[in-house]
Design a protein around this motif. Structure first.
Motif, short mmCIF file in Angstrom:
data_model
loop_
_atom_site.label_atom_id
_atom_site.label_comp_id
_atom_site.label_asym_id
_atom_site.label_seq_id
_atom_site.Cartn_x
_atom_site.Cartn_y
_atom_site.Cartn_z
N ALA A 200 0.84 -1.20 0.00
CA ALA A 200 0.00 0.00 0.00
C ALA A 200 0.87 1.25 0.00
N PHE A 201 1.96 1.24 0.77
CA PHE A 201 2.87 2.39 0.77
C PHE A 201 3.55 2.55 -0.58
N THR B 179 -4.76 6.72 4.55
CA THR B 179 -4.90 8.05 5.18
C THR B 179 -6.23 8.25 5.90
N ARG B 180 -7.09 7.26 5.86
CA ARG B 180 -8.38 7.38 6.54
C ARG B 180 -8.55 6.25 7.54
N PRO B 181 -8.83 6.59 8.79
CA PRO B 181 -9.04 5.52 9.76
C PRO B 181 -10.18 4.61 9.30
N SER B 182 -9.92 3.32 9.30
CA SER B 182 -10.94 2.36 8.91
C SER B 182 -10.73 1.07 9.69
N ARG B 183 -11.76 0.27 9.72
CA ARG B 183 -11.67 -1.02 10.40
C ARG B 183 -10.58 -1.88 9.76
N ASP B 184 -10.50 -1.86 8.43
CA ASP B 184 -9.51 -2.68 7.72
C ASP B 184 -8.07 -2.24 8.04
N LEU B 185 -7.82 -0.93 8.01
CA LEU B 185 -6.48 -0.44 8.32
C LEU B 185 -6.11 -0.79 9.75
N HIS B 186 -7.03 -0.58 10.67
CA HIS B 186 -6.75 -0.91 12.07
C HIS B 186 -6.51 -2.41 12.25
N MET B 187 -7.24 -3.24 11.52
CA MET B 187 -7.04 -4.68 11.62
C MET B 187 -5.63 -5.06 11.16
N VAL B 188 -5.22 -4.55 9.99
CA VAL B 188 -3.89 -4.86 9.47
C VAL B 188 -2.82 -4.38 10.45
N CYS B 189 -2.96 -3.17 10.94
CA CYS B 189 -1.98 -2.62 11.88
C CYS B 189 -1.94 -3.43 13.17
N ASP B 190 -3.09 -3.81 13.68
CA ASP B 190 -3.13 -4.62 14.89
C ASP B 190 -2.45 -5.97 14.68
N ALA C 169 -1.87 2.45 14.13
CA ALA C 169 -2.57 2.92 12.93
C ALA C 169 -2.41 4.44 12.74
N ARG C 170 -2.39 5.18 13.84
CA ARG C 170 -2.22 6.64 13.72
C ARG C 170 -0.87 6.98 13.13
N ALA C 171 0.17 6.24 13.51
CA ALA C 171 1.50 6.48 12.96
C ALA C 171 1.55 6.14 11.48
N VAL C 172 0.85 5.09 11.08
CA VAL C 172 0.78 4.71 9.67
C VAL C 172 0.09 5.81 8.87
N ILE C 173 -1.02 6.32 9.39
CA ILE C 173 -1.75 7.40 8.72
C ILE C 173 -0.86 8.64 8.59
N GLU C 174 -0.16 9.00 9.67
CA GLU C 174 0.73 10.16 9.63
C GLU C 174 1.84 9.98 8.60
N ALA C 175 2.41 8.78 8.53
CA ALA C 175 3.48 8.51 7.55
C ALA C 175 2.94 8.63 6.13
N ALA C 176 1.75 8.12 5.89
CA ALA C 176 1.15 8.19 4.55
C ALA C 176 0.83 9.64 4.18
N LEU C 177 0.31 10.42 5.12
CA LEU C 177 0.02 11.83 4.85
C LEU C 177 1.31 12.59 4.56
N HIS C 178 2.35 12.27 5.31
CA HIS C 178 3.65 12.92 5.07
C HIS C 178 4.17 12.57 3.67
#
Length: 106
Positions: free
Chosen positions: A36-37, A56-67, A73-82
């Motif tokens: 994805a990155f 870049t959007r909090p979702s159940r799927d993103l949180h599941m993968v991160c978990d 997940a917040r760090a992943v979102i921040e990295a993607a936005l950056h």
């Protein structure tokens, strides 16, 4: 196309991964996030837009993968936005550092 796991299935899967942190499934979900990155830098706007939406959007799927791989997940979102804010050359350098590998285009 989105697959959504029930909370019980997630808890069960997390416990299994804790026992086998280097399992094939762990590596698979890590590869999903890495892909994805990489897709954030795709030349195909559809692939890029899907990656932006996923990362870049909090979702159940993103949180599941991160978990499942122990990422915040917040760090992943921040990295993607950056990454989105960087120019093409900057994205490539950032992506290499993030994934610690050589990046090939699509």
């Amino acid at each position: 196309m989105a697959w959504i796991a029930s909370p019980l299935a997630l808890k069960s899967r997390l416990l299994a991964l804790e026992n086998e942190a280097e399992s094939g499934e762990f590596r698979l979900w890590l590869a999903v996030l890495g892909r994805a990155f990489k897709d954030l830098d795709s030349n195909d706007w559809r692939i890029r837009d899907d990656a932006v939406a996923f990362l870049t959007r909090p979702s159940r799927d993103l949180h599941m993968v991160c978990d499942l791989i122990g990422f915040d997940a917040r760090a992943v979102i921040e990295a993607a936005l950056h990454m989105q804010e960087l120019g093409e050359a900057g994205r490539k350098v950032y992506l290499r550092g993030l994934l610690d590998e050589e990046i090939d285009h699509d």
